[in-house]
Design a protein around this motif. Structure first.
Motif, PDB file in Angstrom:
ATOM      1  N   ASP A   6      10.854   1.229   4.632  1.00  0.00           N
ATOM      2  CA  ASP A   6       9.252   0.894   5.045  1.00  0.00           C
ATOM      3  C   ASP A   6       8.917   2.399   5.613  1.00  0.00           C
ATOM      4  O   ASP A   6       7.564   2.863   5.478  1.00  0.00           O
ATOM      5  CB  ASP A   6       9.360  -0.186   5.830  1.00  0.00           C
ATOM      6  N   ARG A  28       5.939  -2.525  11.324  1.00  0.00           N
ATOM      7  CA  ARG A  28       7.413  -2.241  10.518  1.00  0.00           C
ATOM      8  C   ARG A  28       8.534  -3.309  10.616  1.00  0.00           C
ATOM      9  O   ARG A  28       8.067  -4.045  11.839  1.00  0.00           O
ATOM     10  CB  ARG A  28       7.867  -0.938  11.101  1.00  0.00           C
ATOM     11  N   ARG A  38       7.515   5.075   3.019  1.00  0.00           N
ATOM     12  CA  ARG A  38       6.330   4.848   2.782  1.00  0.00           C
ATOM     13  C   ARG A  38       5.137   5.096   3.558  1.00  0.00           C
ATOM     14  O   ARG A  38       3.955   5.365   3.218  1.00  0.00           O
ATOM     15  CB  ARG A  38       6.517   3.336   2.092  1.00  0.00           C
ATOM     16  N   LYS A  39       5.390   4.485   4.854  1.00  0.00           N
ATOM     17  CA  LYS A  39       4.280   4.638   6.105  1.00  0.00           C
ATOM     18  C   LYS A  39       3.848   6.096   6.139  1.00  0.00           C
ATOM     19  O   LYS A  39       2.779   6.665   6.464  1.00  0.00           O
ATOM     20  CB  LYS A  39       4.704   3.866   7.078  1.00  0.00           C
ATOM     21  N   TYR A  64      -3.157   6.958  -5.076  1.00  0.00           N
ATOM     22  CA  TYR A  64      -3.249   5.763  -3.916  1.00  0.00           C
ATOM     23  C   TYR A  64      -3.095   4.601  -4.623  1.00  0.00           C
ATOM     24  O   TYR A  64      -3.837   4.333  -5.653  1.00  0.00           O
ATOM     25  CB  TYR A  64      -4.316   5.986  -3.146  1.00  0.00           C
ATOM     26  N   LYS A 114      -2.999  -2.086  -1.617  1.00  0.00           N
ATOM     27  CA  LYS A 114      -2.092  -3.441  -1.446  1.00  0.00           C
ATOM     28  C   LYS A 114      -2.602  -4.340  -2.303  1.00  0.00           C
ATOM     29  O   LYS A 114      -4.083  -4.543  -2.384  1.00  0.00           O
ATOM     30  CB  LYS A 114      -2.208  -3.622   0.245  1.00  0.00           C
ATOM     31  N   SER A 152       4.021   8.867   4.187  1.00  0.00           N
ATOM     32  CA  SER A 152       3.124   9.480   3.385  1.00  0.00           C
ATOM     33  C   SER A 152       1.485   8.923   3.679  1.00  0.00           C
ATOM     34  O   SER A 152       0.400   9.614   3.476  1.00  0.00           O
ATOM     35  CB  SER A 152       3.483   8.857   2.048  1.00  0.00           C
ATOM     36  N   GLU A 208       1.027  -1.335   0.119  1.00  0.00           N
ATOM     37  CA  GLU A 208      -0.037  -0.078  -0.043  1.00  0.00           C
ATOM     38  C   GLU A 208       1.122   1.070  -0.025  1.00  0.00           C
ATOM     39  O   GLU A 208       1.803   1.388   0.546  1.00  0.00           O
ATOM     40  CB  GLU A 208      -0.937  -0.045   1.482  1.00  0.00           C
ATOM     41  N   ALA A 209       0.552   2.077  -0.850  1.00  0.00           N
ATOM     42  CA  ALA A 209       1.496   3.532  -0.926  1.00  0.00           C
ATOM     43  C   ALA A 209       0.503   4.477  -1.451  1.00  0.00           C
ATOM     44  O   ALA A 209      -0.534   4.277  -1.974  1.00  0.00           O
ATOM     45  CB  ALA A 209       2.632   3.209  -1.672  1.00  0.00           C
ATOM     46  N   TYR A 210       0.912   5.805  -1.085  1.00  0.00           N
ATOM     47  CA  TYR A 210       0.234   7.133  -1.504  1.00  0.00           C
ATOM     48  C   TYR A 210       1.491   7.938  -2.082  1.00  0.00           C
ATOM     49  O   TYR A 210       2.450   8.290  -1.444  1.00  0.00           O
ATOM     50  CB  TYR A 210      -0.378   7.964  -0.451  1.00  0.00           C
ATOM     51  N   ILE A 211       1.399   8.186  -3.423  1.00  0.00           N
ATOM     52  CA  ILE A 211       2.490   8.882  -4.172  1.00  0.00           C
ATOM     53  C   ILE A 211       1.819  10.427  -4.340  1.00  0.00           C
ATOM     54  O   ILE A 211       1.003  10.809  -4.925  1.00  0.00           O
ATOM     55  CB  ILE A 211       2.631   8.559  -5.561  1.00  0.00           C
TER      56      ILE A 211
END
Length: 651
Positions: A354, A375, A357-358, A108, A111, A360, A99-102
């Motif tokens: 890690d 984590r 990424r968290k 968004y 995952k 954001s 899961e990520a947000y750029i």
């Protein structure tokens, strides 16, 4: 102790393995926190590790830097310890998109993952084994530093069933549902159960072939059997069975309620915090997402991404280290870090990637603050959780060497093989010289490795050699594990004679047929031509009695000088030992294998009938992993063996 480690091998420690084993065991018994086993390529480091484990009699965690190496080690340890538990613990994802947000593109990414069911089973088997007995070796990749559920909760939630116990069948069912087992009377598979009258069948999370049948007489457990999950036929009668949770994140009802209260409080705080900053979209987002997750946890005890709430279930404070596989081990366990010069830098790098990424996800309302605590361990946390450690490498880094209470060298090979002779030749006309030397080696039926500095040069050289009638292939970083094995086997079997690569040639290639290693541009100081990289590359020629290395260089760099001095010093020691013991070096004869097994090979002898179900269980694990790594030829071969054993079981 209920079980003792018992090493089974036709070999006895030889060369300087006995002194290495004695020194390291003595160091462990004397309380040395960290030691280094500096073992040259081909000196039998895994056999030394196995002897240490047998002598110190402690549960052992072996960490490798990738799944492939972990699988090879696991298979070797299972050969050495057939009567003990040797488990495999690696990431269970065949595919994983976190899961990520750029922020820059306001994108968004949800995952997405594909879980390998067989590896998931092996992970459950590892954690249940270490809680049940002491004669356990777990071979793990660096994924062992990632968060896992609280081991105390995992153990407390297991269901213990004994013949003669007074317990209502419906109570057992309710407890199974509480630890994430699902009722499925049609598709009976791992982590499910089925009910028929007074009979309850349970398919444990740590099994793939055998299930458990519990027969009730009123409120009493009358009989417990192990059954073949396909035929339903009873295989063994049991007095007791322990059923562990289907997931490492299972929690009891009381703990769940307490966690939900804390999550709700933090949800309100996050909403208020975003609103105070005029971030209304983020406030709405976090409110809706967490409310939905809470509803799922209330109703079914689980939600997608539940690991992001693990801090609440574990009772940890913000910033406190997560529980990992390491916490499942009892006090006094031993850790062996294989290829430590590669493994430790990986461990060190995991946390920061890690964290970025968290951050954001939390800052833009996709996750609560607590998600930061789902984590991997920091490097300091990792070190603090370990007890006594043995670092194993042919080229240990300064970090391990500076911390070690003692450095034990293992220089003499049981085969009597010497480190290769090293020649230095000028870079001018290096390709023409390479072809002359390669031709001599190939005419004798041996093989050649060539290492270049760049991908472009490797590709160009491969084409050039092919144009000059040399059977040549190029191995690059984009080749997957199974194709890599096929290329190595192709070289060994003589499908082609020269393998060209870059730094892939440094580790993990075990090819006795290779007589000549050529290092192009050896004097270009840098990562690929460092002392450690050169020693690893030189080691590729150390399994052949006629092994030679040619370094093409116009100057001798400090790295070259140290690598050559180390090699010549080792060669001299090996030569003296051989003369003293009247040993003639012989090239290793090693069969060509087409698979990476992680389960003990099928016994060649006739199995007893009661042993067949366990053997089918092991072969099924091998078959599924062979299939998942696209080694279909091996998978079919294993399936045939399973079918033969099933016939024996019916007769």
């Amino acid at each position: 102790m209920e079980h003792e480690f018992k090493l089974v091998s036709k070999y006895k420690p030889s060369g300087d393995q006995p002194q290495a084993i004695d020194k390291l065991v003595e160091g462990i018994e004397d309380g040395l926190k960290e030691q280094v086993l500096l073992g040259v390529t081909g000196s039998g480091k895994t056999f030394t590790m196995a002897n240490i484990i047998e002598r110190v009699k402690r549960p052992t965690l072996v960490i490798a830097h990738n799944k492939t190496l972990a699988a090879q080690l696991c298979n070797e340890f299972r050969e050495f310890f057939p009567h003990n538990r040797v488990e495999y613990f690696v990431s269970y994802y065949d595919y994983y998109q976190p899961e990520a947000y750029i922020v820059s593109s306001d994108t968004y990414i949800e995952k997405d993952m594909a879980i390998n069911d067989e590896i998931d089973k092996l992970r459950s088997s590892a954690t249940s084994s270490i809680l049940e007995r002491e004669d356990v070796i777990i071979v793990a990749s660096v994924s062992c530093i990632y968060g896992l559920g609280n081991p105390e909760e995992y153990y407390n939630l297991h269901i213990s069933l004994r013949e003669g116990d007074i317990i209502d069948r419906d109570e057992v069912i309710a407890r199974l549902i509480g630890i994430q087992y699902m009722r499925n009377d049609i598709d009976f598979k791992r982590s499910t159960f089925r009910v028929k009258g007074d009979t309850l069948d349970i398919f444990p999370a740590n099994q793939s072939e055998l299930a458990v049948r519990v027969e009730f007489f009123g409120d009493e457990i009358e009989k417990i059997y192990e059954i073949d999950c396909v035929t339903g036929k009873a295989v063994n009668s049991l007095k007791h069975v322990a059923i562990y949770p289907a997931t490492h994140y299972a929690v009891g009802r009381e703990r769940m309620e307490n966690a939900l209260k804390q999550i709700e409080q933090d949800r309100e705080l996050a909403i208020d915090n975003f609103k105070s900053q005029e971030k209304h979209i983020e406030a709405e987002r976090i409110g809706q997402r967490v409310a939905y997750d809470m509803e799922m946890m209330r109703e079914v005890g689980y939600c997608s991404g539940i690991e992001n709430y693990s801090r609440y279930f574990d009772g940890r404070m913000p910033g406190e280290a997560p529980y990992t596989l390491i916490d499942y081990f009892p006090k006094g366990f031993l850790t062996i870090i294989d290829e430590s010069h590669m493994t430790l830098p990986q461990v060190r790098a995991m946390y920061n990637g890690d964290r970025a990424r968290k951050n954001s996800l939390v800052d833009y309302g996709f996750r609560l603050e607590a998600a930061r605590d789902n984590r991997p361990l920091t490097f300091d946390e990792f070190n603090s959780k370990l007890g006594q450690v043995v670092y194993v490498s042919a080229t240990p880094a300064k970090y391990e060497l500076s911390r070690a209470g003692q450095v034990v060298e293992q220089v003499i090979r049981p085969t009597g093989l010497l480190d290769p002779i090293i020649e230095i030749k000028p870079i001018t006309n290096q390709i023409e010289e390479l072809m002359v030397e390669a031709k001599k080696v190939i005419e004798k039926g041996s093989r050649v490795l060539v290492t270049t500095l760049t991908k472009k040069m490797a590709e160009s050289l491969t084409i050039y050699l092919q144009e000059h009638d040399f059977k040549t292939k190029y191995m690059h970083s984009e080749i997957d594990t199974m194709e890599r094995v096929e290329i190595i086997n192709g070289l060994r079997s003589g499908e082609f004679d020269i393998l060209v690569g870059i730094n892939l040639l440094r580790e993990g290639l075990d090819m006795p047929e290779v007589e000549l290693v050529c290092i192009l541009d050896a004097d270009k100081e840098g990562f690929l031509r460092s002392e450690g990289a050169l020693i690893q590359t030189i080691g590729r020629a150390a399994r052949n009695a006629n092994g030679r290395v040619i370094m093409f260089a116009d100057t001798i760099t400090d790295s070259m000088k140290r690598a050559i001095e180390t090699t010549e010093k080792r060669r001299a020691l090996q030569d003296v030992f051989n003369k003293e013991h009247n040993i003639t070096p012989k090239t290793i004869i090693k069969p060509i294998s087409n698979t990476l097994e992680i389960t003990k090979k099928v016994s060649e002898g006739k199995l007893k009938k009661e042993e067949i179900p366990k053997e089918i269980e092991k072969l099924t694990a091998m078959m599924k992993i062979a299939s998942s790594t696209l080694d279909f030829e091996r998978a079919i071969e294993l399936r045939t063996q399973i079918q033969e054993l099933r016939k024996q079981l019916k007769n």
